[in-house]
Each structure stands twice: as structure tokens, then as C-alpha cells.
Write an enzyme that holds these catalytic residues in place. Structure first.
Site, short mmCIF file in Angstrom:
data_model
loop_
_atom_site.label_atom_id
_atom_site.label_comp_id
_atom_site.label_asym_id
_atom_site.label_seq_id
_atom_site.Cartn_x
_atom_site.Cartn_y
_atom_site.Cartn_z
CD GLU A 72 -0.18 -1.31 3.01
OE1 GLU A 72 -0.45 -1.67 4.14
OE2 GLU A 72 0.35 -2.20 2.37
CB CYS A 98 1.26 -2.43 9.47
SG CYS A 98 2.25 -1.24 8.55
#
Length: 143
Positions: A72, A98
Site C-alpha cells: 500500500e 499495519c
């Protein structure tokens, strides 16, 4: 009907992200991400080392090296180098983000995250929800 149609597209974009993740040189996890805005893919990414560095993602003990970028982050950074904007976009990712990447997602203006598999630490998901980002988990990618 609209929810069913959205789910069909969500699954298709997640399948694209899955395929994109297969391009990763990482051995432990192959994660792919697609950013979609106005029904167009504006960016893609997979986990790996920064441009110009050796494509080895794990250290001698088999753990992921500190300099590996998450899928990402790579997709968001690719948009940053373009004329596009993530404002109002949807991020499709094969592994939930995360906590570090969740901050990038929120700050980039992405308004929705759709993920396939859950990461062992869900604090990133909790942060995104608290920030007002819509988060959807899709386990089954079959139509």
C-alpha cells in the site's frame, strides 16, 4: 442491487491485487495493492525494496528487512509521483494494513479500504475506522 454490484467489483479488484502481489520478490508474503478512483485503477503496488536496491526482501534469518516497503505504501507513493490524487479513492489490498501504513492511507485521502486477509495486528484497521475510513473485509473472492 447496488451493494451486490459493488461487491462484484470489489472482488474483481481484490483478485487484481492478488495477481499484482505475485510480482513481489518477497518470499515470506506476497502482498498486492490497487488504488481505484472513479472506477479507474490509478495506482498499483506490491511489497518490495525501494527502487534501485537489491530485490532481496528477507535477511539471513528469514525475517523481512527493515527497508522493505509495504504494497500500500508503494501504491500511495506511486500516486505521489504522478498527477493523480488519492482523495476519495478506494484501496484494495490482499493483507490488512499495519499501523504505519494506516497513517499513510488516512493522510493520502483514501476513504475506503477493502482487504482480503487479516494481518496479525489489527491496530491499523482500528486506527482507520477511528479516522473515519470505511473498512471492508472480503474473505471469499469467488463470484
Amino acid at each position: 442491487m447496488e451493494k451486490l454490484k459493488l461487491n462484484k467489483y470489489d472482488k474483481a479488484y481484490l483478485r487484481i491485487a492478488t495477481e499484482w502481489g505475485l510480482l513481489s520478490y518477497c518470499q515470506r508474503k506476497k502482498v498486492g495493492a490497487i488504488i481505484v478512483k472513479d472506477r479507474m485503477i490509478i495506482s498499483d503496488g506490491y511489497n518490495g525494496t525501494p527502487s534501485g536496491f537489491d530485490n532481496c526482501c528477507e535477511d539471513e534469518t528469514g525475517l523481512t528487512r527493515w527497508d522493505v516497503l509495504h504494497a500500500e505504501a508503494n501504491a500511495i507513493l506511486k500516486v505521489a509521483r504522478s498527477t493523480q490524487s488519492c482523495e476519495g479513492a478506494t484501496l484494495y489490498i490482499t493483507l490488512s494494513p499495519c499501523k504505519e501504513c494506516s497513517k499513510l492511507i488516512h493522510q493520502s485521502g483514501i476513504k475506503r479500504v477493502v482487504y482480503h486477509n487479516g494481518y496479525r495486528d489489527n491496530s491499523g484497521i482500528e486506527f482507520l475506522k477511528k479516522a473515519g475510513v470505511i473498512v471492508d473485509h472480503i474473505e471469499d473472492l469467488e463470484d
